[in-house]
Design a protein around this motif. Structure first.
Motif, mmCIF file in Angstrom:
data_model
loop_
_atom_site.group_PDB
_atom_site.id
_atom_site.type_symbol
_atom_site.label_atom_id
_atom_site.label_comp_id
_atom_site.label_asym_id
_atom_site.label_seq_id
_atom_site.Cartn_x
_atom_site.Cartn_y
_atom_site.Cartn_z
ATOM 1 N N TYR A 1 49.928 38.028 45.253
ATOM 2 C CA TYR A 1 48.663 37.714 45.904
ATOM 3 C C TYR A 1 48.922 37.496 47.388
ATOM 4 O O TYR A 1 49.919 36.874 47.766
ATOM 5 C CB TYR A 1 48.029 36.468 45.290
ATOM 6 N N VAL A 2 48.026 38.026 48.211
ATOM 7 C CA VAL A 2 48.139 37.901 49.660
ATOM 8 C C VAL A 2 46.811 37.371 50.192
ATOM 9 O O VAL A 2 45.770 37.545 49.553
ATOM 10 C CB VAL A 2 48.499 39.247 50.327
ATOM 11 N N PRO A 3 46.821 36.695 51.358
ATOM 12 C CA PRO A 3 45.568 36.168 51.903
ATOM 13 C C PRO A 3 44.515 37.264 52.072
ATOM 14 O O PRO A 3 44.808 38.355 52.564
ATOM 15 C CB PRO A 3 45.990 35.597 53.261
ATOM 16 N N GLN B 1 41.239 31.832 44.169
ATOM 17 C CA GLN B 1 41.352 30.802 45.202
ATOM 18 C C GLN B 1 42.768 30.229 45.192
ATOM 19 O O GLN B 1 43.353 30.010 44.134
ATOM 20 C CB GLN B 1 40.358 29.672 44.963
ATOM 21 N N SER B 2 43.305 30.015 46.377
ATOM 22 C CA SER B 2 44.587 29.354 46.540
ATOM 23 C C SER B 2 44.356 28.251 47.558
ATOM 24 O O SER B 2 44.340 28.508 48.767
ATOM 25 C CB SER B 2 45.648 30.341 47.031
ATOM 26 N N GLY B 3 44.127 27.050 47.059
ATOM 27 C CA GLY B 3 43.738 25.963 47.959
ATOM 28 C C GLY B 3 42.339 26.250 48.481
ATOM 29 O O GLY B 3 41.425 26.502 47.712
ATOM 30 N N SER C 1 40.938 32.324 49.882
ATOM 31 C CA SER C 1 40.890 33.374 48.858
ATOM 32 C C SER C 1 42.102 34.272 49.040
ATOM 33 O O SER C 1 42.532 34.541 50.163
ATOM 34 C CB SER C 1 39.618 34.207 49.000
ATOM 35 N N VAL C 2 42.640 34.750 47.925
ATOM 36 C CA VAL C 2 43.765 35.680 47.949
ATOM 37 C C VAL C 2 43.410 36.862 47.045
ATOM 38 O O VAL C 2 42.625 36.733 46.108
ATOM 39 C CB VAL C 2 45.087 35.014 47.508
ATOM 40 N N ILE C 3 43.990 38.021 47.361
ATOM 41 C CA ILE C 3 43.763 39.237 46.589
ATOM 42 C C ILE C 3 45.109 39.758 46.113
ATOM 43 O O ILE C 3 46.107 39.655 46.831
ATOM 44 C CB ILE C 3 43.001 40.299 47.430
ATOM 45 N N TRP D 1 41.212 43.333 53.093
ATOM 46 C CA TRP D 1 40.192 43.934 52.246
ATOM 47 C C TRP D 1 40.166 45.459 52.450
ATOM 48 O O TRP D 1 40.147 46.223 51.502
ATOM 49 C CB TRP D 1 38.852 43.303 52.573
ATOM 50 N N VAL D 2 40.212 45.887 53.719
ATOM 51 C CA VAL D 2 40.246 47.321 54.044
ATOM 52 C C VAL D 2 41.555 47.936 53.560
ATOM 53 O O VAL D 2 41.562 49.008 52.946
ATOM 54 C CB VAL D 2 40.037 47.554 55.556
ATOM 55 N N ARG D 3 42.686 47.274 53.830
ATOM 56 C CA ARG D 3 43.992 47.815 53.426
ATOM 57 C C ARG D 3 44.061 48.022 51.911
ATOM 58 O O ARG D 3 44.525 49.048 51.441
ATOM 59 C CB ARG D 3 45.122 46.896 53.887
ATOM 60 N N GLN D 4 43.597 47.048 51.139
ATOM 61 C CA GLN D 4 43.649 47.173 49.677
ATOM 62 C C GLN D 4 42.764 48.319 49.187
ATOM 63 O O GLN D 4 43.171 49.099 48.330
ATOM 64 C CB GLN D 4 43.253 45.859 49.008
ATOM 65 N N HIS D 5 41.584 48.446 49.752
ATOM 66 C CA HIS D 5 40.713 49.554 49.374
ATOM 67 C C HIS D 5 41.356 50.900 49.732
ATOM 68 O O HIS D 5 41.328 51.841 48.938
ATOM 69 C CB HIS D 5 39.349 49.435 50.065
ATOM 70 N N PHE D 6 41.923 50.978 50.925
ATOM 71 C CA PHE D 6 42.492 52.249 51.356
ATOM 72 C C PHE D 6 43.737 52.599 50.545
ATOM 73 O O PHE D 6 43.954 53.760 50.202
ATOM 74 C CB PHE D 6 42.809 52.237 52.859
#
Length: 150
Positions: free
Chosen positions: A30-32, A15-17, A20-22, A38-43
Motif C-alpha cells: 500500500y502506498v499513500p 485508511q492508514s491513520g 488513505s492508501v492504495i 491515483w493517475v499512476r495506478q490507473h495508467f
C-alpha cells in the motif's frame, strides 16, 4: 478521487491513520493515495491490461541521476534486455500538461534514452517516439501496444 480518462480497475483503498492508501500491485504494498498516485495506478493498469505490457518489465519510482542530481521516474518500461523502452511521467489530474512538463520528462530521458515517452494527467495522454540520432520527438496518435514493439 477524480474520474479519469482511463479504464477503471479493481483498486484496493484503505485508511492508514488519517491517510488513505492504495494497493500497488507492482510494488506489492500500500502506498499513500495522492492525486498523482491515483493517475499512476490507473495508467499502470491500463498498460498491463489494455496494452498488455508485462508487469515484470515495469518499474515505478526508480531513481536516476541527471547532472549529479537524484531524480525519480514515475514509471519506466524496460525491454527484454533491461534497456529503458517507455518512460511515463504522471501528473495529478488538476495539473495541466505544459511545455515545462514536457521539458522535465525530456531531461529524464536524456539519461534513460527510452524510445517512447508518455506524459499523462489521467485526462490527457501524450506519447512521442524519440529519435536520438536526429534529436527529434515524433508525436504518436496512440500509445503502442506491447506486442507491436517486439
Amino acid at each position: 478521487m477524480e474520474m479519469l480518462n482511463l479504464p477503471p480497475f479493481a483498486y484496493k483503498i484503505k485508511q492508514s491513520g488519517t491517510n488513505s492508501v492504495i494497493f500497488d500491485a507492482l510494488r506489492r504494498k500500500y502506498v499513500p493515495l495522492t492525486p498523482e498516485e491515483w493517475v499512476r495506478q490507473h495508467f499502470m493498469h491500463y498498460l498491463t491490461g489494455a496494452l498488455r505490457y508485462p508487469r515484470s518489465l515495469i518499474s515505478i519510482e526508480r531513481g536516476t541521476t541527471y547532472n549529479k542530481l537524484q531524480k525519480r521516474t514515475d514509471m519506466c518500461v524496460y525491454d527484454q534486455r533491461g534497456k529503458p523502452h517507455l518512460l511515463v511521467e504522471c501528473k495529478a489530474a488538476h495539473v495541466p500538461i505544459t511545455q515545462e512538463v514536457v521539458k522535465q520528462v525530456s531531461v529524464y530521458n536524456q539519461v534513460l534514452q527510452a524510445r517512447y515517452v508518455v506524459i499523462t494527467n489521467g485526462l490527457e495522454h501524450y506519447c512521442w517516439e524519440v529519435d536520438f540520432e536526429s534529436r527529434r520527438f515524433q508525436p504518436l496518435q496512440e500509445i503502442p501496444v506491447f506486442q507491436t514493439l517486439l
